[in-house]
Design an enzyme around this catalytic site. Structure first.
Site: not given
Lengths: 223, 221
Positions: A47-48
């Protein structure tokens, strides 16, 4: 003919993920995919905001403000996972270290242009987040969306009418009606829901479809 | 012995003035330095340029600065999460520089690393790349992005020692280690302050030399 539900699409995407793939699930519809990934697939989620190898918090688990994914949902890191700062997280994207990014879309064009960040309407405040970075960097870009808008307008088009997220990046599209590959010749239909005639699918699509000789009806395609 | 601890939040943000550019850590609720943000609100500098991932979410974050009219411009990737920002933006009362998230952090990293800019494929061929210098490298288009610096960076740490060495808590790390390299004055609000030597050198994420002031976080609201 019954269109796939959102969960059906998520199941189909999950089944298509290669074993051991490092995967980023975009905000919105793609988030459903994590529900249907089998443990034996050994998928590693990224996840970013800076977390690798995580899972949604089980219902009833105590939410921790400091442990979230890019959709701001509470998550827990799994054994073998790690946290990272955002610079490294986005280096992983741009640097081609993610195998698959699954993204939502407003529109996808015949050559794989992606529009998913802004309608461009004056009263729509723009927000891009990590959409452009993801679209530019992951090895495979898959789009997961409804085949048409709520008003029945096609989302697969010759040329996107919305501002682009990135040009010519999409590889594969999973909709409630079909699975399509972006090829140099245009969009190629790999699968469609039972009972849907090619002409009906074409009528809901604003670019010419190629029906591959080997396209199968709702069967998993391994590659 | 070097000791960067200050008595309270007011002292921690002393020197933030009207017209300053301020970086604020956080992604969602994770990593927002809420005590420092509240102290700036109380101090009340105006015409701030704020660099953060979002334009706040609700009360208790930089939405409060927007509501109080302290902010002239926001440089961020995703402002839509803040109803306050959305309302002010539609009235033309706040400026927006929208930057893809990876480009935003890399521009800060660039400033902190003493680089003059970089070429990125992100935003090439899109409205956010329009007007930027384009360079074709190995057949692919890249746009020139410039460094991004600030007068202050306000961040939240898990552990700090008096020399300013920091660790972070889970996904609250996000932008903080990079912001700590890119601002003239770096202020960290820490969940816990430990003695010098209390953080394993192998575990230090931000070396103390990057940090100017440390303040102990109060109980979480």
């Amino acid at each position: 003919m019954t269109p796939h539900s959102r969960d059906d699409i998520a199941r189909r995407v999950a089944r298509a993920l290669p074993h051991g793939a490092v995967v980023n699930l975009g905000i919105g519809l793609p988030g459903l995919v994590s529900r249907y990934v089998e443990p034996a697939q050994d998928i590693v989620l990224h996840s970013e905001n800076g977390i690798i190898n995580f899972a949604a918090l089980p219902d009833g688990g105590a939410a921790d403000h400091d442990s979230i994914d890019a959709s701001k949902r509470p998550v827990t890191v799994l054994p073998g996972g790690s946290y990272l700062d955002v610079a490294l997280s986005f280096s992983l994207m741009r640097g081609g270290h993610l195998d698959v990014a699954v993204l939502g879309a407003f529109e996808v064009s015949a050559r794989g242009d992606l529009a998913n960040w802004w309608t461009g309407k004056p009263d729509d405040v723009p927000g891009v987040g990590g959409a452009m970075d993801l679209a530019c960097g992951a090895k495979s870009i898959w789009v997961m969306m409804e085949h048409t808008t709520r008003d029945g307008l096609p989302k697969l088009v010759d040329h996107c009418s919305y501002p682009l997220t990135a040009p010519a990046v999409v590889d594969r599209i999973f909709t409630d009606l079909a699975v399509l590959d972006v090829t140099p010749e245009g969009l190629c239909v790999r699968e469609c829901v039972p009972g849907l005639e090619p002409a009906e699918l074409q009528a809901r699509t604003a670019t010419r479809l190629i029906f591959c000789d080997d396209h199968r009806i709702d069967a998993p395609r391994e590659r | 012995m070097i000791d960067k601890r200050v008595a309270g939040f007011r002292e921690a943000i002393a020197g933030i003035e009207t017209g300053h550019t301020v970086m604020v850590g956080g992604f969602g609720d994770a990593g927002v330095p809420v005590g420092l943000v509240a102290a700036v609100l109380e101090r009340g500098p105006r015409d701030l340029t704020v660099i953060a991932n979002n334009a706040g979410f609700h009360t208790g974050d930089i939405s409060d600065w927007l509501s109080a009219g302290l902010v002239r411009k926001v440089i961020c990737s995703y402002p839509r999460t803040s109803p306050t920002f959305v309302a002010l933006y539609r009235q033309g009362k706040v400026a927006l520089e929208l930057v893809p998230q990876g480009t935003l952090v890399e521009r800060m990293r660039c400033a902190g690393a003493g680089l003059g800019g970089f070429f990125s494929p992100v935003s090439a061929g899109t409205p956010l790349g329009a007007g930027k210098e384009v360079r074709t490298i190995d057949g692919r288009d890249f746009v020139l992005e410039m460094p991004l610096t600030a007068d202050f960076a306000l961040i939240r740490a898990r552990q700090a020692d008096p020399m300013g060495n920091l660790t972070y808590n889970k996904t609250a790390r996000n932008f903080a280690p990079v912001m700590a390299t890119a601002a003239r004055m770096v202020v960290a609000e820490a969940i816990e302050i430990v003695a010098v030597g209390g953080i394993d050198p192998e575990a230090v994420i931000t070396p103390g030399l990057l940090v100017d002031r440390i303040v102990q976080q109060g109980p979480r609201a």
